[in-house]
Design a protein around this motif. Structure first.
Motif, PDB file in Angstrom:
ATOM      1  N   PRO A   1       0.443  -1.438  -0.074  1.00 51.33           N
ATOM      2  CA  PRO A   1      -0.121   0.126  -0.270  1.00 51.33           C
ATOM      3  C   PRO A   1       0.785   1.063  -0.058  1.00 51.33           C
ATOM      4  N   GLU A   2       2.118   1.176   0.633  1.00 49.04           N
ATOM      5  CA  GLU A   2       2.786   2.727   0.641  1.00 49.04           C
ATOM      6  C   GLU A   2       3.166   2.954  -0.491  1.00 49.04           C
ATOM      7  N   GLY A   3       3.526   1.962  -1.912  1.00 42.21           N
ATOM      8  CA  GLY A   3       4.136   1.807  -3.180  1.00 42.21           C
ATOM      9  C   GLY A   3       5.360   0.546  -3.447  1.00 42.21           C
ATOM     10  N   LEU A   4       6.150   1.666  -4.307  1.00 44.46           N
ATOM     11  CA  LEU A   4       6.927  -0.301  -5.475  1.00 44.46           C
ATOM     12  C   LEU A   4       7.873  -0.659  -4.063  1.00 44.46           C
ATOM     13  N   ARG A   5       7.486  -2.361  -4.050  1.00 46.89           N
ATOM     14  CA  ARG A   5       9.117  -3.595  -3.336  1.00 46.89           C
ATOM     15  C   ARG A   5       9.045  -3.382  -4.145  1.00 46.89           C
ATOM     16  N   ARG A   6       9.376  -4.254  -5.430  1.00 46.50           N
ATOM     17  CA  ARG A   6      10.257  -4.829  -6.547  1.00 46.50           C
ATOM     18  C   ARG A   6       9.549  -4.121  -7.795  1.00 46.50           C
ATOM     19  N   THR A   7      11.087  -4.861  -8.331  1.00 43.17           N
ATOM     20  CA  THR A   7      10.349  -5.315 -10.030  1.00 43.17           C
ATOM     21  C   THR A   7      10.937  -6.132 -10.670  1.00 43.17           C
ATOM     22  N   PHE A   8      10.539  -6.856 -10.994  1.00 41.40           N
ATOM     23  CA  PHE A   8      10.482  -7.662 -11.690  1.00 41.40           C
ATOM     24  C   PHE A   8      10.689  -8.213 -13.309  1.00 41.40           C
ATOM     25  N   THR A   9      10.482  -8.784 -13.880  1.00 36.10           N
ATOM     26  CA  THR A   9      10.299  -9.327 -14.980  1.00 36.10           C
ATOM     27  C   THR A   9       9.689 -10.649 -15.779  1.00 36.10           C
ATOM     28  N   LEU A  10       8.512 -10.383 -16.188  1.00 33.50           N
ATOM     29  CA  LEU A  10       7.985 -11.983 -16.422  1.00 33.50           C
ATOM     30  C   LEU A  10       8.769 -12.528 -16.552  1.00 33.50           C
ATOM     31  N   ALA A  11       9.764 -13.023 -17.179  1.00 40.55           N
ATOM     32  CA  ALA A  11      11.027 -13.934 -17.532  1.00 40.55           C
ATOM     33  C   ALA A  11      11.623 -14.283 -15.785  1.00 40.55           C
ATOM     34  N   GLU A  12      11.662 -13.623 -15.429  1.00 42.48           N
ATOM     35  CA  GLU A  12      12.210 -14.301 -14.158  1.00 42.48           C
ATOM     36  C   GLU A  12      11.349 -14.517 -13.081  1.00 42.48           C
ATOM     37  N   LEU A  13      10.118 -14.326 -12.961  1.00 44.53           N
ATOM     38  CA  LEU A  13       8.764 -14.455 -12.047  1.00 44.53           C
ATOM     39  C   LEU A  13       8.313 -15.817 -13.181  1.00 44.53           C
ATOM     40  N   LEU A  14       8.764 -15.977 -14.463  1.00 45.05           N
ATOM     41  CA  LEU A  14       8.059 -17.443 -14.478  1.00 45.05           C
ATOM     42  C   LEU A  14       9.270 -17.685 -16.267  1.00 45.05           C
ATOM     43  N   PRO A  15      10.588 -18.622 -15.775  1.00 44.36           N
ATOM     44  CA  PRO A  15      11.170 -18.670 -16.699  1.00 44.36           C
ATOM     45  C   PRO A  15      11.195 -19.924 -17.350  1.00 44.36           C
ATOM     46  N   HIS A  16      11.443 -19.979 -18.805  1.00 43.86           N
ATOM     47  CA  HIS A  16      10.958 -20.844 -19.377  1.00 43.86           C
ATOM     48  C   HIS A  16      10.005 -21.102 -19.934  1.00 43.86           C
ATOM     49  N   SER A  17       9.089 -20.387 -20.248  1.00 45.39           N
ATOM     50  CA  SER A  17       7.345 -20.645 -19.872  1.00 45.39           C
ATOM     51  C   SER A  17       6.877 -21.384 -21.449  1.00 45.39           C
ATOM     52  N   PHE A  18       6.189 -21.712 -20.649  1.00 42.56           N
ATOM     53  CA  PHE A  18       5.061 -22.358 -22.403  1.00 42.56           C
ATOM     54  C   PHE A  18       4.028 -20.528 -22.466  1.00 42.56           C
ATOM     55  N   GLY A  19       4.598 -20.676 -24.071  1.00 38.66           N
ATOM     56  CA  GLY A  19       3.201 -19.285 -24.503  1.00 38.66           C
ATOM     57  C   GLY A  19       2.996 -19.544 -25.786  1.00 38.66           C
ATOM     58  N   PRO A  20       2.303 -18.160 -26.151  1.00 37.44           N
ATOM     59  CA  PRO A  20       0.828 -18.526 -27.523  1.00 37.44           C
ATOM     60  C   PRO A  20       2.655 -19.000 -28.173  1.00 37.44           C
ATOM     61  N   ASP A  21       3.760 -18.852 -28.369  1.00 37.39           N
ATOM     62  CA  ASP A  21       4.609 -18.773 -29.957  1.00 37.39           C
ATOM     63  C   ASP A  21       5.241 -20.747 -29.432  1.00 37.39           C
ATOM     64  N   ASN A  22       5.060 -21.009 -28.819  1.00 36.07           N
ATOM     65  CA  ASN A  22       5.253 -22.393 -28.851  1.00 36.07           C
ATOM     66  C   ASN A  22       3.988 -23.336 -29.607  1.00 36.07           C
ATOM     67  N   LEU A  23       3.210 -22.237 -29.965  1.00 35.79           N
ATOM     68  CA  LEU A  23       2.057 -22.969 -30.566  1.00 35.79           C
ATOM     69  C   LEU A  23       2.179 -22.509 -31.772  1.00 35.79           C
ATOM     70  N   ASP A  24       3.198 -21.851 -32.357  1.00 36.32           N
ATOM     71  CA  ASP A  24       3.472 -21.432 -33.842  1.00 36.32           C
ATOM     72  C   ASP A  24       4.138 -22.898 -34.690  1.00 36.32           C
ATOM     73  N   PHE A  25       2.977 -22.865 -35.832  1.00 35.61           N
ATOM     74  CA  PHE A  25       3.678 -23.296 -36.670  1.00 35.61           C
ATOM     75  C   PHE A  25       3.820 -23.695 -37.835  1.00 35.61           C
TER      76      PHE A  25
END
Length: 136
Positions: free
Chosen positions: A112-136
């Motif tokens: 509530p007081e403000g920013l505590r830390r910033t992450f990237t999505l890759a830091e929180l979800l490394p080696h993720s499965f996403g839409p690009d995995n479904l490109d044929f």
């Protein structure tokens, strides 16, 4: 273009409107879309626990309804002022964010007081499965 403070304020307002009568743990989220609009959401609990909805999910739904299809950055806010704990997105929300966000998308974790830390999505979800995995 809104700044980080505008996103934090939107997440704080959303957190104040959360419906959390069972856990008493309110969470707010605010997404900046490519249009420059801010889309906010709050957690919504349900007596049938698995039927609840996270703040990030609510904000994504608002973003889609508003016509945007990508997340430029997001603020997730939870906890008590000064407790120092990080209210990071749960596993399900990390995957939901992955659907609309790039690996380098900033995820700002706030109290509530403000920013505590910033992450990237890759830091929180490394080696993720996403839409690009479904490109044929």
């Amino acid at each position: 273009m809104p700044d980080l403070n505008a996103l934090i304020d939107a997440a704080r307002d959303a957190m104040g409107n959360a419906y959390a009568p069972y856990s008493n743990f309110s969470v707010g989220a605010a997404i900046l879309g490519p249009s420059g609009q801010i889309f906010a959401g709050a957690n919504v609990e349900n007596a049938a626990y698995p039927q609840g909805q996270c703040a990030e999910t609510s904000a994504i739904g608002a973003m889609i309804l508003g016509g945007d299809r990508a997340i430029r950055e997001i603020v997730v806010m939870g906890g008590k002022p000064g407790d120092g704990l990080l209210c990071t997105p749960c596993g399900g929300c990390r995957q939901r964010l992955r659907e609309f966000a790039a690996p380098n998308t900033p995820i700002h974790v706030c109290g509530p007081e403000g920013l505590r830390r910033t992450f990237t999505l890759a830091e929180l979800l490394p080696h993720s499965f996403g839409p690009d995995n479904l490109d044929f």
